[in-house]
Write an enzyme that holds these catalytic residues in place. Structure first.
Site, mmCIF file in Angstrom:
data_model
loop_
_atom_site.group_PDB
_atom_site.id
_atom_site.type_symbol
_atom_site.label_atom_id
_atom_site.label_comp_id
_atom_site.label_asym_id
_atom_site.label_seq_id
_atom_site.Cartn_x
_atom_site.Cartn_y
_atom_site.Cartn_z
ATOM 1 N N CYS A 228 25.128 -0.788 3.834
ATOM 2 C CA CYS A 228 26.040 -1.895 4.152
ATOM 3 C C CYS A 228 27.304 -1.666 3.338
ATOM 4 O O CYS A 228 27.251 -1.628 2.106
ATOM 5 C CB CYS A 228 25.378 -3.224 3.793
ATOM 6 S SG CYS A 228 26.443 -4.678 3.970
ATOM 7 N N CYS B 95 18.780 -7.518 1.103
ATOM 8 C CA CYS B 95 19.804 -6.534 0.775
ATOM 9 C C CYS B 95 20.175 -6.724 -0.692
ATOM 10 O O CYS B 95 20.377 -7.852 -1.143
ATOM 11 C CB CYS B 95 21.039 -6.743 1.659
ATOM 12 S SG CYS B 95 22.427 -5.634 1.288
ATOM 13 N N CYS C 285 38.884 -9.893 -7.828
ATOM 14 C CA CYS C 285 37.620 -10.556 -8.133
ATOM 15 C C CYS C 285 37.752 -11.628 -9.207
ATOM 16 O O CYS C 285 38.308 -11.387 -10.280
ATOM 17 C CB CYS C 285 36.602 -9.505 -8.565
ATOM 18 S SG CYS C 285 34.940 -10.178 -8.775
ATOM 19 N N ARG D 255 30.303 -7.959 10.184
ATOM 20 C CA ARG D 255 30.016 -9.264 9.584
ATOM 21 C C ARG D 255 31.295 -9.926 9.095
ATOM 22 O O ARG D 255 32.090 -9.322 8.370
ATOM 23 C CB ARG D 255 29.053 -9.085 8.396
ATOM 24 C CG ARG D 255 28.604 -10.386 7.744
ATOM 25 C CD ARG D 255 27.668 -10.103 6.582
ATOM 26 N NE ARG D 255 26.600 -9.198 6.997
ATOM 27 C CZ ARG D 255 25.905 -8.441 6.162
ATOM 28 N NH1 ARG D 255 26.165 -8.466 4.866
ATOM 29 N NH2 ARG D 255 24.951 -7.653 6.619
ATOM 30 N N CYS E 122 38.598 -5.174 -11.198
ATOM 31 C CA CYS E 122 38.971 -5.301 -9.781
ATOM 32 C C CYS E 122 39.913 -6.495 -9.602
ATOM 33 O O CYS E 122 39.545 -7.638 -9.882
ATOM 34 C CB CYS E 122 37.718 -5.480 -8.936
ATOM 35 S SG CYS E 122 36.495 -4.172 -9.166
ATOM 36 N N CYS F 177 20.987 -11.675 0.619
ATOM 37 C CA CYS F 177 21.747 -10.672 -0.106
ATOM 38 C C CYS F 177 21.743 -11.025 -1.586
ATOM 39 O O CYS F 177 22.290 -12.053 -1.987
ATOM 40 C CB CYS F 177 23.175 -10.602 0.411
ATOM 41 S SG CYS F 177 23.288 -10.210 2.175
ATOM 42 N N CYS G 12 32.029 -9.766 -15.871
ATOM 43 C CA CYS G 12 32.005 -8.375 -15.421
ATOM 44 C C CYS G 12 32.989 -7.539 -16.245
ATOM 45 O O CYS G 12 34.114 -7.983 -16.506
ATOM 46 C CB CYS G 12 32.365 -8.290 -13.940
ATOM 47 S SG CYS G 12 32.261 -6.609 -13.273
#
Length: 455
Positions: free
Chosen positions: A202, A142, A72, A272, A69, A109, A65
């Site tokens: 979400c 999702c 992560c 969740r 972040c 998901c 990526c």
């Protein structure tokens, strides 16, 4: 506790607590944690009964990526030894999803690392959605692909997507301390794009990154304003090789208080339990079911989760039941609104019109198995403990080599922890977290591998 009785009454009416009340929940001591769980559990059962919705993650593209972040393991510069692979083919993703669905999951998901999808990526994911829907009647899908451009949410909806995930993760005030390659506003914009396209929104948070109680309350109230149908609560998994590897700020009891606060602020939303529950809630996971009505089954994007069989046993042993594909997750007023939430103004109006909808059942009738009523049954000496999850696509960059956000202050050394824990015990307060690196395991099975998943 007058505070808890007030919060229960408000939750049954869909009336939000004040900021001070939300902060007070987080400030309660470990001695009161069962009272807090019991109170929030009444609100959870009023809107969702004893049903637990199971969700299953499929990591379509792992690692590499360009975003920075700090939390992560897939971030730019991460040295975590995670799986790295490019896009799964639709048939591979459908096969991966089938394992979770066979284990009892109701929603799949689909997550991909990266800033956001290209139009070609959207077409690829659309084919995957169609393949999963064709082979599994009644399944919800999702997508979590990062920042959306204009028209992409509509294309995903037309392909059969039911929902779109993009977490706020932390408060606007502290966001730049976690990520520098995109902004908090970028994330809010994507949630609104999904909502505006008619997808079920979400969006959730990550706790344990060194944030204050005020930061947690800020992000949860911001989520309430955005009005997502689903609110995933992640607990930071401190991966070695990331800037937050030393951030062990959570105890099981703190996690329960955070979940309770989210339930009180978002009483009728699907709350969740997401990444990190096994690492931080540990043996208190069953108590969290009294607060949240949804969880992820099996593994996460880059880390191992509890075995699916153990999840099912935990749900049954705690007195709950898995939500079936024929059952509707959301309360009737959300379903009537299209299952995609409503505007803040509409929420306020609906709350006023439903002020008399509080449960007429007695406190004993709505109390969960093995959980005392608020204010009862806890001895003075007791001490209990970028995507769908902390993952997926993130925001705009504009830098070839993004700056790395500074890591927050590391927790105290082991000897200092022991001294602090003794002081906390003497004060009847909360315990100091301990690093549990033994519970952090990189995923080596499921999507992107030849090894069967643990669903």
């Amino acid at each position: 506790m007058d505070l808890l009785n007030t919060l229960v009454d408000k939750g049954l009416r869909r009336e939000p607590p004040t900021r001070d009340e939300a902060l007070a929940v987080l400030a309660t001591s470990d001695d009161d944690v069962l009272d807090v769980v019991a109170a929030a559990g009444r609100v959870r059962r009023h809107w969702f009964g004893r049903r637990v919705k199971l969700n299953y993650l499929v990591n379509l593209k792992s690692g590499l990526c360009p975003e920075d972040c700090s939390y992560c393991s897939q971030r730019l510069g991460s040295t975590a030894g995670i799986l790295k692979y490019t896009w799964l083919k639709p048939e591979q993703a459908s096969q991966a999803a089938a394992a979770g669905l066979a284990g009892g999951a109701k929603r799949v998901c689909l997550v991909a690392s990266g800033r956001g999808p290209t139009d070609r990526d959207v077409a690829r994911v659309s084919d995957t959605i169609k393949a999963i829907k064709e082979q599994n009647e009644g399944v919800e899908v999702c997508a979590c692909l990062g920042l959306l451009s204009d028209g992409q949410a509509e294309r995903l909806r037309d392909a059969g997507a039911d929902a779109y995930n993009h977490n706020l993760n932390t408060s606007e005030g502290t966001y730049e301390q976690i990520t520098t390659t995109h902004t908090y506003a970028d994330r809010v914009d994507t949630v609104r794009k999904a909502h505006g396209a008619g997808l079920s929104a979400c969006s959730g948070l990550i706790a344990g990154m060194g944030e204050s109680d005020a930061d947690l309350v800020d992000v949860v109230f911001a989520l309430r304003e955005l009005d997502p149908d689903s609110v995933p609560v992640n607990f930071l998994i401190p991966f070695e090789g990331t800037p937050l590897a030393k951030e062990w700020n959570l105890t099981p009891q703190r996690c329960l208080r955070i979940l309770a606060m989210v339930r009180f602020v978002c009483p009728d939303a699907e709350v969740r339990i997401a990444g990190g529950r096994e690492v931080h809630l540990r043996t208190l996971q069953p108590l969290a079911l009294h607060l949240a009505n949804s969880l992820f089954l099996g593994d996460y994007l880059t880390s191992e989760g509890q075995a699916g069989k153990a999840d099912l046993e935990m749900i049954a042993d705690a007195g709950f039941e898995v939500e079936g594909t024929g059952e509707v997750t959301l309360p009737p007023h959300r379903v009537a609104a299209g299952g995609c939430g409503t505007s803040p103004a509409a929420v306020s109006s609906a709350a006023m019109s439903s002020a008399t909808c509080a449960s007429s059942a007695s406190p004993e009738a709505v109390r969960g198995p093995g959980v005392p009523a608020a204010g009862e049954g806890v001895s003075d000496g007791s001490a209990a403990g970028p995507g769908c999850g902390p993952c997926g696509g993130h925001g705009t960059t504009g830098q070839d080599t993004p700056a790395v956000p500074a890591a927050r202050t590391a927790p105290p050394a082991a000897a200092d922890e022991a001294d602090a824990a003794d002081e906390a015990d003497a004060a009847g307060s909360t315990r100091v977290p301990k690093a549990r690196t033994d519970l952090v395991a990189v995923r080596r099975r499921g999507a992107g591998t030849d090894v069967a998943p643990n669903a």
